[in-house]
Design a protein around this motif. Structure first.
Motif, mmCIF file in Angstrom:
data_model
loop_
_atom_site.group_PDB
_atom_site.id
_atom_site.type_symbol
_atom_site.label_atom_id
_atom_site.label_comp_id
_atom_site.label_asym_id
_atom_site.label_seq_id
_atom_site.Cartn_x
_atom_site.Cartn_y
_atom_site.Cartn_z
ATOM 1 N N ARG A 62 19.018 20.482 -42.359
ATOM 2 C CA ARG A 62 19.858 19.449 -42.963
ATOM 3 C C ARG A 62 21.303 19.601 -42.504
ATOM 4 N N ARG A 63 21.815 20.836 -42.506
ATOM 5 C CA ARG A 63 23.197 21.072 -42.051
ATOM 6 C C ARG A 63 23.357 20.672 -40.594
ATOM 7 N N GLU A 64 22.357 21.045 -39.777
ATOM 8 C CA GLU A 64 22.431 20.710 -38.348
ATOM 9 C C GLU A 64 22.437 19.193 -38.141
ATOM 10 N N LEU A 65 21.601 18.506 -38.886
ATOM 11 C CA LEU A 65 21.539 17.051 -38.773
ATOM 12 C C LEU A 65 22.867 16.421 -39.191
ATOM 13 N N LEU A 66 23.425 16.878 -40.305
ATOM 14 C CA LEU A 66 24.702 16.330 -40.771
ATOM 15 C C LEU A 66 25.824 16.626 -39.774
ATOM 16 N N ALA A 67 25.770 17.793 -39.146
ATOM 17 C CA ALA A 67 26.788 18.120 -38.144
ATOM 18 C C ALA A 67 26.679 17.183 -36.947
ATOM 19 N N ARG A 68 25.449 16.867 -36.566
ATOM 20 C CA ARG A 68 25.261 15.926 -35.448
ATOM 21 C C ARG A 68 25.769 14.535 -35.817
ATOM 22 N N VAL A 69 25.517 14.122 -37.037
ATOM 23 C CA VAL A 69 26.003 12.811 -37.479
ATOM 24 C C VAL A 69 27.534 12.811 -37.491
ATOM 25 N N ASP A 70 28.137 13.891 -37.950
ATOM 26 C CA ASP A 70 29.597 13.971 -37.960
ATOM 27 C C ASP A 70 30.175 13.957 -36.553
ATOM 28 N N ALA A 71 29.417 14.463 -35.574
ATOM 29 C CA ALA A 71 29.908 14.524 -34.197
ATOM 30 C C ALA A 71 29.787 13.180 -33.469
ATOM 31 N N LEU A 72 29.105 12.208 -34.073
ATOM 32 C CA LEU A 72 28.969 10.895 -33.427
ATOM 33 C C LEU A 72 30.332 10.229 -33.315
ATOM 34 N N PRO A 73 30.545 9.430 -32.272
ATOM 35 C CA PRO A 73 31.822 8.722 -32.159
ATOM 36 C C PRO A 73 31.943 7.684 -33.269
ATOM 37 N N PRO A 74 33.163 7.351 -33.657
ATOM 38 C CA PRO A 74 33.337 6.372 -34.743
ATOM 39 C C PRO A 74 32.829 4.996 -34.313
ATOM 40 N N THR A 75 32.357 4.237 -35.298
ATOM 41 C CA THR A 75 31.885 2.874 -35.020
ATOM 42 C C THR A 75 33.091 1.980 -34.790
#
Length: 159
Positions: A62-75
């Protein structure tokens, strides 16, 4: 497939359509083979998904997934919202106003066009024969090298 009811099929299979809309989709399914195929595929997919074992991600996953989502470029919405903040918008508007004023002031200063005597003889010949050049479909010049070739066609004896 480009059927008007295509987007409603998932909601229909999930039982989420209101009764009048559901009735229209059911009537359409009686006449559209493509939608019938899509409905069957959706029902099979839903049934197979229900057969899968329950999955609960580990805390580290879950932490890894959330970190990946946080690393996405802004919309683009997030970027637009950032640009419309007063701390960014006001200085930008001031800078844009200054740039427009500078262009207006600079536009008042006239730039003298070179006299005909300053032009290259080859360029003058091309300008004089521009209609001829267009007739031969030599358009599509992508670089100054192409223009130089056209300018010097007379040296090759090309008429």
């Amino acid at each position: 497939m480009s059927c008007a009811f295509e987007e409603d099929l998932t909601a229909y299979v999930d039982g989420e359509l209101p009764p009048p809309h559901r009735a229209r989709v059911e009537a359409h399914l009686g006449t559209c083979a493509a939608c019938q195929g899509t409905e069957r595929l959706l029902r099979v997919t839903v049934a197979r998904m229900a057969e899968l074992p329950a999955f609960t991600p580990s805390p580290s996953a879950r932490r890894e997934l959330l970190a990946r989502v946080d690393a996405l470029p802004p919309t683009w919405r997030e970027r637009l919202a950032h640009l419309l903040k007063p701390g960014v918008l006001v200085p930008s508007a001031g800078l844009a106003t200054a740039a427009v004023l500078a262009l207006l002031v600079a536009g008042r200063a006239r730039v003298e066009a070179p006299g005909l005597e300053e032009w290259d003889a080859g360029a003058l010949e091309v300008a004089a024969n521009l209609e001829l050049v267009e007739d031969y479909e030599v358009l599509g010049l992508d670089s100054s090298d192409d223009l130089e070739v056209v300018e010097n066609l007379h040296e090759l004896g090309v008429q």
